[in-house]
Enzyme design. Structure first.
Site, PDB file in Angstrom:
ATOM      1  N   THR A   1       0.923  -1.254  -0.131  1.00  0.00           N
ATOM      2  CA  THR A   1      -0.145   0.076   0.045  1.00  0.00           C
ATOM      3  C   THR A   1       0.960   1.264   0.174  1.00  0.00           C
ATOM      4  O   THR A   1       0.638   2.244  -0.835  1.00  0.00           O
ATOM      5  CB  THR A   1      -1.011  -0.031   1.232  1.00  0.00           C
TER       6      THR A   1
ATOM      7  N   LYS B   1      -7.523  -0.743  -5.984  1.00  0.00           N
ATOM      8  CA  LYS B   1      -7.439  -1.937  -4.964  1.00  0.00           C
ATOM      9  C   LYS B   1      -8.548  -2.898  -5.422  1.00  0.00           C
ATOM     10  O   LYS B   1      -9.634  -2.656  -4.624  1.00  0.00           O
ATOM     11  CB  LYS B   1      -7.220  -1.478  -3.605  1.00  0.00           C
TER      12      LYS B   1
ATOM     13  N   GLU C   1      -3.176  -2.608  -7.085  1.00  0.00           N
ATOM     14  CA  GLU C   1      -2.649  -3.251  -5.810  1.00  0.00           C
ATOM     15  C   GLU C   1      -3.307  -4.467  -5.398  1.00  0.00           C
ATOM     16  O   GLU C   1      -4.365  -4.724  -5.339  1.00  0.00           O
ATOM     17  CB  GLU C   1      -2.435  -2.328  -4.614  1.00  0.00           C
ATOM     18  N   GLY C   2      -2.572  -5.666  -5.553  1.00  0.00           N
ATOM     19  CA  GLY C   2      -2.954  -6.854  -5.378  1.00  0.00           C
ATOM     20  C   GLY C   2      -3.469  -7.135  -3.782  1.00  0.00           C
ATOM     21  O   GLY C   2      -3.063  -6.113  -3.015  1.00  0.00           O
ATOM     22  N   ALA C   3      -3.712  -8.315  -3.514  1.00  0.00           N
ATOM     23  CA  ALA C   3      -3.995  -8.678  -2.142  1.00  0.00           C
ATOM     24  C   ALA C   3      -2.992  -9.744  -1.757  1.00  0.00           C
ATOM     25  O   ALA C   3      -3.025 -10.659  -2.535  1.00  0.00           O
ATOM     26  CB  ALA C   3      -5.351  -9.123  -1.976  1.00  0.00           C
TER      27      ALA C   3
ATOM     28  N   ASN D   1      11.297  -2.838   0.165  1.00  0.00           N
ATOM     29  CA  ASN D   1      10.467  -1.929   1.031  1.00  0.00           C
ATOM     30  C   ASN D   1      11.029  -1.976   2.530  1.00  0.00           C
ATOM     31  O   ASN D   1      11.647  -2.918   3.107  1.00  0.00           O
ATOM     32  CB  ASN D   1       9.131  -2.328   1.192  1.00  0.00           C
TER      33      ASN D   1
END
Length: 242
Positions: free
Chosen positions: A18, A39, A109-111, A169
């Protein structure tokens, strides 16, 4: 030169997709491109899509930017089943087509990761393929990320997906340990795919607020320190993906 729409996936849940999606939207804006955010499925509530929408100042209804929101923080297929709903690929595709029509690019954005199921016989990887978008894989910086990242990349390539590269990240700002230092080059060496950026740990970030100035500064820092990120993405923007 055009910047592409992207599908942001992760090596696991809670790797920071995110925040990276928000940063990408800001990076695109700093390059003069209007980026939308989609999303398709959010579980555990709508905090994540709401955060990105605020950061990118998107004035779109939630049923466009996040058509499926489930209260339970479960895998999407289970959350949907418990809610008595079905996640429909045509609904997601329509949302994407709408945003792609009115914006220069869409950050999707995937899950979780690529093998997360959305329903019977339908995975996040299938959604990425249906949308026809290159992947940007978000990975952790610490021990274990080599295995998780290489597995994700192998899965993507086996599924016939195009991969723009990897973003690591929450990279330590000071004194990264030997593992963190080695991970980027080892991932690139074994996968043959580039690690495009190291996104630093962002102290004081609160997803419940709008830390736009903070994220704008980090977005500018990332592009300044990693010009290869935009260089690589622009190849996909003009259809010259490698």
């Amino acid at each position: 030169m055009k910047l592409p729409s992207l599908f942001v996936t992760g090596t696991d849940t809670e790797v920071g997709k995110t925040v990276v999606s928000a940063l990408l939207g800001l990076i695109y804006r700093q390059q003069g491109a209007r980026a939308a955010y989609l999303k398709p499925v959010a579980t555990g509530g709508n905090a994540d899509p709401s955060f990105v929408a605020r950061i990118l100042e998107l004035d779109e209804p939630q049923d466009i930017t996040c058509p499926y929101v489930f209260k339970e923080p479960f895998s999407p297929h289970l959350a949907a089943r418990l809610a008595g709903r079905q996640i429909r690929r045509d609904v997601i595709s329509e949302c994407y087509a709408y945003l792609a029509k009115y914006y220069d690019a869409v950050i999707v954005e995937g899950a979780g990761g690529l093998m997360v199921p959305l329903g019977p016989s339908y995975l996040i990887a299938d959604l990425a393929r249906d949308l026809g978008l290159p992947l940007l894989v978000v990975a952790r910086s610490g021990l274990g990320t080599i295995n998780h990242t290489l597995l994700t990349l192998a899965t993507a390539l086996q599924a016939g997906l195009s991969v723009a590269g990897v973003v690591i990240n929450r990279y330590p700002r000071t004194n990264p340990d030997p593992v963190a230092k080695d991970n980027p080059r080892t991932i690139a060496s074994f996968s043959g795919l580039p690690v495009l950026a190291l996104v630093p740990e962002i102290e004081g970030l609160d997803l419940s607020s709008t830390d736009q100035k903070l994220l704008e500064e980090v977005a500018a820092e990332v592009t300044r320190q990693h010009p290869e990120l935009l260089e690589r993405l622009r190849l996909f923007g003009k259809g010259e993906e490698k």
